[in-house]
Design a protein around this motif. Structure first.
Motif, PDB file in Angstrom:
ATOM      1  N   UNK A  37      63.164 -64.271  14.472  1.00 46.26           N
ATOM      2  CA  UNK A  37      63.243 -65.382  15.778  1.00 46.26           C
ATOM      3  C   UNK A  37      62.179 -65.666  16.289  1.00 46.26           C
ATOM      4  N   UNK A  38      60.891 -64.473  16.338  1.00 50.45           N
ATOM      5  CA  UNK A  38      59.920 -64.782  16.946  1.00 50.45           C
ATOM      6  C   UNK A  38      59.052 -65.762  16.024  1.00 50.45           C
ATOM      7  N   UNK A  39      59.214 -65.891  14.840  1.00 52.38           N
ATOM      8  CA  UNK A  39      58.306 -66.663  13.853  1.00 52.38           C
ATOM      9  C   UNK A  39      58.998 -68.120  14.075  1.00 52.38           C
ATOM     10  N   UNK A  40      60.376 -67.967  14.196  1.00 55.73           N
ATOM     11  CA  UNK A  40      60.861 -69.201  14.363  1.00 55.73           C
ATOM     12  C   UNK A  40      60.517 -69.940  15.965  1.00 55.73           C
ATOM     13  N   UNK A  41      60.179 -69.110  16.754  1.00 57.26           N
ATOM     14  CA  UNK A  41      59.863 -69.863  18.031  1.00 57.26           C
ATOM     15  C   UNK A  41      58.481 -70.497  17.803  1.00 57.26           C
ATOM     16  N   UNK A  42      57.522 -70.008  16.853  1.00 56.67           N
ATOM     17  CA  UNK A  42      56.230 -70.488  16.700  1.00 56.67           C
ATOM     18  C   UNK A  42      56.530 -71.842  15.890  1.00 56.67           C
ATOM     19  N   UNK A  43      57.474 -71.972  15.114  1.00 49.35           N
ATOM     20  CA  UNK A  43      57.803 -73.119  14.296  1.00 49.35           C
ATOM     21  C   UNK A  43      58.205 -74.315  15.540  1.00 49.35           C
ATOM     22  N   UNK A  44      58.949 -73.894  16.375  1.00 49.48           N
ATOM     23  CA  UNK A  44      59.538 -74.941  17.325  1.00 49.48           C
ATOM     24  C   UNK A  44      58.305 -75.649  17.753  1.00 49.48           C
ATOM     25  N   UNK A  45      57.095 -74.928  18.108  1.00 49.16           N
ATOM     26  CA  UNK A  45      56.001 -75.568  18.762  1.00 49.16           C
ATOM     27  C   UNK A  45      55.354 -76.553  18.096  1.00 49.16           C
ATOM     28  N   UNK A  46      55.165 -76.061  16.770  1.00 51.45           N
ATOM     29  CA  UNK A  46      54.438 -77.054  15.589  1.00 51.45           C
ATOM     30  C   UNK A  46      55.231 -78.504  15.423  1.00 51.45           C
ATOM     31  N   UNK A  47      56.593 -78.143  15.246  1.00 46.11           N
ATOM     32  CA  UNK A  47      57.425 -79.116  14.839  1.00 46.11           C
ATOM     33  C   UNK A  47      57.610 -80.125  16.160  1.00 46.11           C
ATOM     34  N   UNK A  48      57.649 -79.791  17.199  1.00 46.42           N
ATOM     35  CA  UNK A  48      57.548 -80.542  18.597  1.00 46.42           C
ATOM     36  C   UNK A  48      56.423 -81.488  18.506  1.00 46.42           C
ATOM     37  N   UNK A  49      55.275 -80.967  18.229  1.00 46.98           N
ATOM     38  CA  UNK A  49      54.139 -81.714  18.240  1.00 46.98           C
ATOM     39  C   UNK A  49      53.900 -82.880  17.223  1.00 46.98           C
ATOM     40  N   UNK A  50      54.435 -82.202  15.934  1.00 46.29           N
ATOM     41  CA  UNK A  50      54.256 -82.986  14.690  1.00 46.29           C
ATOM     42  C   UNK A  50      55.360 -84.227  14.703  1.00 46.29           C
ATOM     43  N   UNK A 208      73.143 -86.715   7.961  1.00 43.26           N
ATOM     44  CA  UNK A 208      72.907 -85.124   7.880  1.00 43.26           C
ATOM     45  C   UNK A 208      71.835 -84.726   6.817  1.00 43.26           C
ATOM     46  N   UNK A 209      71.027 -83.622   6.909  1.00 36.34           N
ATOM     47  CA  UNK A 209      70.298 -83.395   5.952  1.00 36.34           C
ATOM     48  C   UNK A 209      70.078 -81.845   5.855  1.00 36.34           C
ATOM     49  N   UNK A 210      70.173 -81.238   4.676  1.00 33.84           N
ATOM     50  CA  UNK A 210      70.429 -79.638   4.621  1.00 33.84           C
ATOM     51  C   UNK A 210      69.389 -79.036   3.719  1.00 33.84           C
ATOM     52  N   UNK A 211      68.252 -78.938   4.262  1.00 36.43           N
ATOM     53  CA  UNK A 211      67.273 -78.290   3.090  1.00 36.43           C
ATOM     54  C   UNK A 211      67.395 -76.920   3.106  1.00 36.43           C
ATOM     55  N   UNK A 212      67.023 -76.510   1.837  1.00 40.12           N
ATOM     56  CA  UNK A 212      67.077 -74.783   1.623  1.00 40.12           C
ATOM     57  C   UNK A 212      66.104 -73.986   2.561  1.00 40.12           C
ATOM     58  N   UNK A 213      65.179 -74.645   2.964  1.00 36.70           N
ATOM     59  CA  UNK A 213      64.090 -73.917   3.664  1.00 36.70           C
ATOM     60  C   UNK A 213      64.482 -72.942   5.004  1.00 36.70           C
ATOM     61  N   UNK A 214      64.102 -71.983   5.029  1.00 36.60           N
ATOM     62  CA  UNK A 214      64.406 -71.031   6.138  1.00 36.60           C
ATOM     63  C   UNK A 214      63.578 -71.730   7.565  1.00 36.60           C
ATOM     64  N   UNK A 215      64.228 -71.595   8.682  1.00 36.08           N
ATOM     65  CA  UNK A 215      63.607 -72.192   9.726  1.00 36.08           C
ATOM     66  C   UNK A 215      62.027 -71.690  10.051  1.00 36.08           C
ATOM     67  N   UNK A 216      61.748 -70.414   9.894  1.00 32.45           N
ATOM     68  CA  UNK A 216      60.340 -70.133  10.245  1.00 32.45           C
ATOM     69  C   UNK A 216      59.551 -70.651   9.414  1.00 32.45           C
ATOM     70  N   UNK A 217      59.895 -70.956   8.211  1.00 33.44           N
ATOM     71  CA  UNK A 217      59.028 -71.683   7.283  1.00 33.44           C
ATOM     72  C   UNK A 217      58.977 -73.053   7.224  1.00 33.44           C
ATOM     73  N   UNK A 218      59.830 -73.723   8.032  1.00 32.00           N
ATOM     74  CA  UNK A 218      59.974 -75.515   7.983  1.00 32.00           C
ATOM     75  C   UNK A 218      58.736 -75.933   8.750  1.00 32.00           C
ATOM     76  N   UNK A 219      58.036 -76.699   7.937  1.00 34.12           N
ATOM     77  CA  UNK A 219      56.728 -77.231   8.263  1.00 34.12           C
ATOM     78  C   UNK A 219      56.798 -78.909   8.342  1.00 34.12           C
TER      79      UNK A 219
END
Ligand code: IPE
Ligand code: IPE
Ligand code: MG
Length: 243
Positions: A37-50, A208-219
């Motif tokens: 969950x913690x790593x997932x939170x970091x992904x949120x920040x990057x994805x919002x910016x991108x 709808x789009x369903x990629x296999x990538x796990x949220x903390x790895x979403x780039x």
């Protein structure tokens, strides 16, 4: 080579994301779920910016569902603590990226201090003109629909609204997402293909789009893939495009 957006692509105006797979990400590494969950939170920040850089105007992220209370108590409390610190950090992030943040869902069930941080974040970011960022927290589509129905019934009873005036547009204005266009694209990470009570009304014509990538790895590259996928879809809204 880094992926790039094709300049001829349509950019979805509103992207909704079911951020799934934090637990599996942690398990794969032999870590406790909370680390996911913690790593997932970091992904949120990057994805919002991108996302905003790519031209996306609205993002709605599913952070905690009305059903997630049924998880073990220590996971729920770790998630609440993470959200607590996220709301505080997000004030700075919103200022930096000019994001306007809104929490959707029934926040009345959250601890008073968390509710207060949400109010502060919404107020502080209210005038920002960048990404419109909705965080779904203690959110459930059915719960949202029932709250909307109850509030509409109250207005009908008080004579503020006539039954004959009830239209899809009027009903939408009673939802938590009032004033926000319906999502063009929904992404659910981790390979699961279900809605899990997210935006039941608003997803009526979403792709709808369903990629296999796990949220903390979403780039950023995964977001580009999602937009590429969106561009090969043909939205018909019940009509015909080929005759
Ligand atoms: C999504 O990750 C985050 C929340 C629901 C809060 P999960 O915790 O559902 O991760 P998985 O599905 O167990 O991998
Ligand atoms: C949906 O994910 C909720 C969030 C991402 C916040 P879940 O992991 O809770 O959904 P199910 O249980 O797999 O349907
Ligand atoms: Mg999950």
């Amino acid at each position: 080579m880094a992926k790039k957006l094709d300049p001829s692509w349509k950019i979805p105006e509103h992207v909704a994301i079911i951020m799934d797979g934090n637990g599996r990400w942690a398990k794969k590494r032999g870590l406790p779920r909370n680390m996911g969950h913690r790593q997932g939170g970091k992904t949120v920040e990057t994805i919002c910016e991108e996302a905003y850089r790519m031209g996306i105007k609205y993002m709605t992220l599913y952070a905690f569902s009305t059903e997630n209370w049924s998880r073990p108590e220590d996971e729920v409390s770790a998630l609440m603590n993470l959200l607590r610190s996220y709301m505080k950090d997000c004030v700075k992030q919103a200022e930096k990226n000019k994001m306007r943040v809104k929490v959707i869902g029934d926040i009345s069930r959250l601890d008073a201090d968390l509710q207060e941080s949400i109010r502060v974040l919404e107020k502080e970011s209210e005038k920002n003109t960048g990404l419109r960022f909705q965080i779904a927290l203690n959110y459930g589509g059915r719960d949202e629909l029932l709250r909307a129905v109850k509030s509409l019934c109250g207005d009908v009873k008080e004579g503020k609204v006539l039954e004959a005036e009830i239209s899809p547009e009027l009903f939408s204005s009673y939802l938590d997402t009032a004033g926000i266009p319906d999502p063009d694209l929904l992404i659910r990470t981790s390979g699961e293909q279900r809605i899990s009570n997210f935006l039941l009304w608003q997803l009526a014509y979403t792709e709808f789009y369903f990629p296999d990538v796990l949220w903390p790895d979403f780039s950023k590259d995964d977001l580009i893939d999602a937009i590429a996928y969106y561009n090969i879809r043909e939205r018909r809204y019940g009509g015909v495009t080929h005759v």
